[in-house]
Design a protein around this motif. Structure first.
Motif, PDB file in Angstrom:
ATOM      1  N   UNK A 130       0.824  -1.213   0.000  1.00  0.00           N
ATOM      2  CA  UNK A 130       0.000   0.000   0.000  1.00  0.00           C
ATOM      3  C   UNK A 130       0.855   1.259   0.000  1.00  0.00           C
ATOM      4  N   UNK A 131       1.966   1.222   0.732  1.00  0.00           N
ATOM      5  CA  UNK A 131       2.856   2.383   0.762  1.00  0.00           C
ATOM      6  C   UNK A 131       3.513   2.598  -0.597  1.00  0.00           C
ATOM      7  N   UNK A 132       3.861   1.494  -1.257  1.00  0.00           N
ATOM      8  CA  UNK A 132       4.453   1.602  -2.586  1.00  0.00           C
ATOM      9  C   UNK A 132       3.476   2.185  -3.594  1.00  0.00           C
ATOM     10  N   UNK A 133       2.219   1.723  -3.532  1.00  0.00           N
ATOM     11  CA  UNK A 133       1.185   2.231  -4.446  1.00  0.00           C
ATOM     12  C   UNK A 133       0.970   3.725  -4.219  1.00  0.00           C
ATOM     13  N   UNK A 134       0.921   4.140  -2.959  1.00  0.00           N
ATOM     14  CA  UNK A 134       0.721   5.552  -2.648  1.00  0.00           C
ATOM     15  C   UNK A 134       1.877   6.399  -3.180  1.00  0.00           C
ATOM     16  N   UNK A 135       3.103   5.900  -3.047  1.00  0.00           N
ATOM     17  CA  UNK A 135       4.265   6.642  -3.539  1.00  0.00           C
ATOM     18  C   UNK A 135       4.261   6.732  -5.057  1.00  0.00           C
ATOM     19  N   UNK A 136       3.918   5.641  -5.723  1.00  0.00           N
ATOM     20  CA  UNK A 136       3.849   5.649  -7.183  1.00  0.00           C
ATOM     21  C   UNK A 136       2.786   6.634  -7.671  1.00  0.00           C
ATOM     22  N   UNK A 137       1.647   6.620  -7.021  1.00  0.00           N
ATOM     23  CA  UNK A 137       0.563   7.527  -7.429  1.00  0.00           C
ATOM     24  C   UNK A 137       0.977   8.986  -7.214  1.00  0.00           C
ATOM     25  N   UNK A 138       1.631   9.259  -6.093  1.00  0.00           N
ATOM     26  CA  UNK A 138       2.097  10.625  -5.831  1.00  0.00           C
ATOM     27  C   UNK A 138       3.135  11.054  -6.868  1.00  0.00           C
ATOM     28  N   UNK A 139       4.018  10.130  -7.246  1.00  0.00           N
ATOM     29  CA  UNK A 139       5.032  10.418  -8.273  1.00  0.00           C
ATOM     30  C   UNK A 139       4.363  10.721  -9.617  1.00  0.00           C
ATOM     31  N   UNK A 140       3.386   9.920  -9.978  1.00  0.00           N
ATOM     32  CA  UNK A 140       2.680  10.116 -11.249  1.00  0.00           C
ATOM     33  C   UNK A 140       1.943  11.455 -11.250  1.00  0.00           C
ATOM     34  N   UNK A 141       1.234  11.736 -10.160  1.00  0.00           N
ATOM     35  CA  UNK A 141       0.479  12.991 -10.073  1.00  0.00           C
ATOM     36  C   UNK A 141       1.404  14.201 -10.121  1.00  0.00           C
ATOM     37  N   UNK A 142       2.548  14.102  -9.481  1.00  0.00           N
ATOM     38  CA  UNK A 142       3.509  15.213  -9.518  1.00  0.00           C
ATOM     39  C   UNK A 142       4.020  15.425 -10.933  1.00  0.00           C
ATOM     40  N   UNK A 143       4.270  14.327 -11.646  1.00  0.00           N
ATOM     41  CA  UNK A 143       4.729  14.442 -13.026  1.00  0.00           C
ATOM     42  C   UNK A 143       3.697  15.101 -13.917  1.00  0.00           C
ATOM     43  N   UNK A 144       2.420  14.785 -13.675  1.00  0.00           N
ATOM     44  CA  UNK A 144       1.336  15.417 -14.444  1.00  0.00           C
ATOM     45  C   UNK A 144       1.264  16.906 -14.127  1.00  0.00           C
ATOM     46  N   UNK A 145       1.371  17.233 -12.848  1.00  0.00           N
ATOM     47  CA  UNK A 145       1.313  18.642 -12.437  1.00  0.00           C
ATOM     48  C   UNK A 145       2.467  19.440 -13.052  1.00  0.00           C
ATOM     49  N   UNK A 146       3.617  18.826 -13.193  1.00  0.00           N
ATOM     50  CA  UNK A 146       4.767  19.509 -13.788  1.00  0.00           C
ATOM     51  C   UNK A 146       4.660  19.609 -15.312  1.00  0.00           C
ATOM     52  N   UNK A 147       3.713  18.889 -15.860  1.00  0.00           N
ATOM     53  CA  UNK A 147       3.587  18.860 -17.309  1.00  0.00           C
ATOM     54  C   UNK A 147       4.536  17.883 -17.973  1.00  0.00           C
ATOM     55  N   UNK A 148       5.162  17.003 -17.179  1.00  0.00           N
ATOM     56  CA  UNK A 148       6.114  16.020 -17.707  1.00  0.00           C
ATOM     57  C   UNK A 148       5.428  14.720 -18.119  1.00  0.00           C
ATOM     58  N   UNK A 149       4.308  14.421 -17.480  1.00  0.00           N
ATOM     59  CA  UNK A 149       3.574  13.187 -17.767  1.00  0.00           C
ATOM     60  C   UNK A 149       2.164  13.523 -18.227  1.00  0.00           C
ATOM     61  N   UNK A 150       1.664  12.716 -19.134  1.00  0.00           N
ATOM     62  CA  UNK A 150       0.287  12.884 -19.604  1.00  0.00           C
ATOM     63  C   UNK A 150      -0.674  12.321 -18.555  1.00  0.00           C
ATOM     64  N   UNK A 151      -1.830  12.914 -18.409  1.00  0.00           N
ATOM     65  CA  UNK A 151      -2.853  12.294 -17.545  1.00  0.00           C
ATOM     66  C   UNK A 151      -3.320  10.988 -18.193  1.00  0.00           C
ATOM     67  N   UNK A 152      -3.114   9.889 -17.525  1.00  0.00           N
ATOM     68  CA  UNK A 152      -3.496   8.583 -18.071  1.00  0.00           C
ATOM     69  C   UNK A 152      -4.105   7.727 -16.967  1.00  0.00           C
TER      70      UNK A 152
END
Length: 221
Positions: free
Chosen positions: A143-165
């Motif tokens: 669960x901690x790993x999933x939360x960290x991955x999701x936070x990483x993905x969301x941060x990338x989207x906020x920075x404009x580095x990752x597409x919302x998927x």
């Protein structure tokens, strides 16, 4: 003289605590070996004691049950490595693509070849019989790993580095091939070699190419 005796007593107490801690660590290390060789059901605390070269009853002094001992193994063997990667993932200033293809890929490549994953293999084979163990593993690792991955993905989207998927909803997709690699190494490696380093590199490259925008604007030029 009284002061000297008091100092000596404190030193002896500290040494005793040190020996106690060392003994507990030795028992956990021995338990890890027993669990990986014999599985959860096949491991007995008496055998752990024999491997640790301590008296038969000593493991019960530190761990009242085999379940407690297994949880101690997870905390000692698995949790530190996952916590370190999670902290790095959440604190890194690297662009998302660079992090995925660099530290994250290296972590996955090392993980599938490490003996730590023998615990995951044990849970795959025996976890359905011991839901209390899978619950503990989920709460403290998954669960901690999933939360960290999701936070990483969301941060990338906020920075404009990752597409919302859909990766936000299913961050497990980032690590799923690592589990596949563990299963392959356990069941099929003797029949067909899988280059897990290249396998995981291909996966991360494909994912990164699909979700990155090419925007590295948060970096200073």
């Amino acid at each position: 003289m009284a002061k000297s005796n008091q100092t000596k007593s404190k030193e002896e107490t500290g040494a005793s605590r040190g020996r106690k801690g060392d003994r507990a660590d030795e028992i956990v290390t021995a338990a890890f070996e027993e669990f990986t060789v014999k599985g959860y059901a096949g491991t007995r605390l008496e055998d752990v004691a024999a491997r640790a070269k301590v008296s038969k009853g000593l493991p019960y002094l530190y761990f009242k049950t085999k379940e407690e001992l297994f949880k101690a193994v997870v905390r000692s063997v698995l949790t530190p490595a996952f916590d370190e990667m999670r902290d790095l993932m959440l604190a890194s200033d690297l662009p998302s693509e660079d992090f995925l293809k660099g530290p994250f890929l290296a972590f996955l490549q090392d993980l599938v070849k490490s003996r730590r994953m023998l615990i995951a293999r044990l849970l795959i084979s025996e976890g359905h019989k011991h839901p209390e163990l899978t619950r503990f593993y989920y709460d403290h690792v998954v669960s901690k790993g999933i939360a960290a991955l999701r936070a990483f993905i969301d941060r990338g989207v906020e920075r404009g580095e990752l597409k919302p998927t859909g990766l936000h909803d299913f961050p497990q997709l980032l690590v799923a091939p690592a589990l596949m690699a563990v299963i392959w190494r356990s069941l099929f490696e003797a029949h067909a070699h899988l280059d897990t380093d290249e396998f995981l590199k291909t996966h991360i490259n494909l994912v990164a190419d699909a979700i990155t925008t090419g925007n590295r604007g948060h970096e200073t030029s």
